[in-house]
Design an enzyme around this catalytic site. Structure first.
Site, PDB file in Angstrom:
ATOM      1  CG  HIS A 130      -2.230   0.686   1.010  1.00 23.78           C
ATOM      2  ND1 HIS A 130      -2.545   1.361  -0.145  1.00 23.78           N
ATOM      3  CD2 HIS A 130      -3.325   0.812   1.817  1.00 23.78           C
ATOM      4  CE1 HIS A 130      -3.755   1.873  -0.044  1.00 23.78           C
ATOM      5  NE2 HIS A 130      -4.252   1.549   1.133  1.00 23.78           N
ATOM      6  CG  ASP A 186      -3.024   5.253  -4.346  1.00 24.29           C
ATOM      7  OD1 ASP A 186      -2.361   5.246  -3.287  1.00 24.29           O
ATOM      8  OD2 ASP A 186      -2.936   6.149  -5.209  1.00 24.29           O
TER       9      ASP A 186
END
Length: 401
Positions: free
Chosen positions: A372, A376
């Site tokens: 992450h 995204d």
């Protein structure tokens, strides 16, 4: 004259190993190319053979010791043989092996002093067999793995009832972790400690791709001499999704993001020693038959322990198929320094709603674990949706749509 026993080159970027087992003792006589010991690297097990005829006069490193490339671990007092000249000390014969290697064969021992090759010896020892009682069907009466397995299958099994007065310590077994297992453990923990791993899921209706495969699998195999599986569809779909979302094919390098404009896809393979991830190079330039052939060849080499370090190094993205073991759902762990891994699972018939009606369809859950820090949530979801659309409409893959 003393000839040094040294640790040979282990492959690109590999400098350390662990001595798994010596098969010779001080004072033992050896012949050129005879097995001396096994060493384990992060991915494979290697044999170190005798560089010349002679007698073992020194063992500097014992079982379990960590060693480095070029390190001296023993010496042989050379005995010159007119029929067999001493080989160059730096040219060790190496062969990657795996436990229970089906191609490993040994001469049938004439006495208990004979030493079996590692894979066959392990199988014989684990099952408490006498090699003298095993009939070899290989060339010259040699014993193969199949001979050992046949003996196991035809030998009555005696189950011992544990004594009630045995302590817990007596009923446990302590086994040293192999270097491969330690490496797997360390890399998985490092992945969790370093990356901000998030997993997102989707499901795929496999109806069309199953129908397409069933329609053409025989013709495909006849033309290309390789079976048409589902992995080639997923590899090709994954590449198209990576092109759509390039951040998933990238990695973090310090303060920079390294975007890769090539697609080397790692395919996880389970072996007796542990999980390895050999890499299909430039998979985007391959056709379906080439992908199937490459995966088949790498899987075979993995099971036989013949993968080279170049087969295992690199890779821009990985695919793990837990469905072959019956897994319905999982959260795969990223293979660092990659930024994502696709998890495939078991296809099973489930009730789904199609155009307002309940129908039974062959469905598969897929999972994307991603870092992450670089990817995204929207990108992760879009990646899986792209794969879903391509697998549910495989004609788009074939027409490059």
């Amino acid at each position: 004259m003393s000839v040094k026993i040294i640790i040979p080159s282990l492959g690109e970027s590999v400098t350390e190993a662990t001595i798994a087992k010596w098969y010779k003792k001080l004072g033992d006589s050896v012949k050129t190319d005879e097995l001396l010991l096994e060493i384990e690297t992060e991915k494979v097990t290697l044999e170190v053979n005798a560089p010349c005829n002679g007698t073992i006069e020194k063992i500097a490193k014992t079982d379990g010791a960590n060693v480095t490339v070029g390190e001296e671990i023993g010496e042989i007092n050379e005995v010159v043989d007119t029929d067999t000249a001493c080989t160059n000390n730096n040219s060790y014969k190496k062969q990657a092996i795996v436990q229970h290697d089906s191609e490993q064969i040994v001469d049938k021992p004439a006495s208990s002093s004979n030493i079996l090759a590692p894979s066959v010896q392990k199988l014989v020892t684990e099952n408490k067999l006498d090699p003298n009682n095993i009939k070899g069907t290989g060339r010259g009466g040699r014993i193969t793995k199949c001979d050992v397995l046949e003996t196991i299958n035809t030998t009555p099994v005696t189950i011992e009832t544990p004594a009630l007065n045995k302590t817990n310590e007596e009923r446990t077994q302590r086994v040293r972790m192999s270097r491969l297992r330690k490496t797997i453990a360390q890399r998985l923990k490092d992945s969790q400690n370093t990356a901000a791993i998030l997993t997102t899921f989707n499901e795929i209706d496999m109806s069309k791709v199953i129908a397409l495969r069933n329609q053409y699998k025989e013709e495909f195999e006849k033309k290309h001499t390789v079976k048409l599986g589902f992995m080639s569809f997923f590899v090709k779909a994954t590449i198209e999704a990576l092109k759509l979302i390039p951040s998933i094919n990238a990695e973090i390098d310090g303060d920079d993001l390294l975007y890769k404009n090539y697609y080397d896809i790692g395919v996880a393979v389970g072996t007796d020693q542990g999980l390895v991830v050999p890499v299909v190079r430039d998979a985007d330039k391959m056709g379906f038959a080439d992908v199937e052939q490459a995966i088949g060849d790498l899987a075979k080499k993995a099971r036989e322990g013949k993968l080279s370090m170049s087969d295992l190094s690199g890779g821009t993205f990985s695919i793990s198929n837990g469905g072959v073991y019956g897994s319905l759902l999982s959260t795969p762990i990223i293979n660092p320094p990659q930024s994502g891994i696709l998890g495939l699972h078991k296809t099973e018939e489930r009730a789904v709603v199609i155009d307002g009606k309940i129908e039974i369809r062959p469905m598969m859950y897929i999972a994307l674990s991603y870092d992450h820090r670089i990817i995204d949530g929207k990108e992760g979801v879009s990646f899986l949706v792209k794969i879903k659309n391509l697998i549910e409409n495989p004609e788009k893959l074939l027409l490059n749509l």
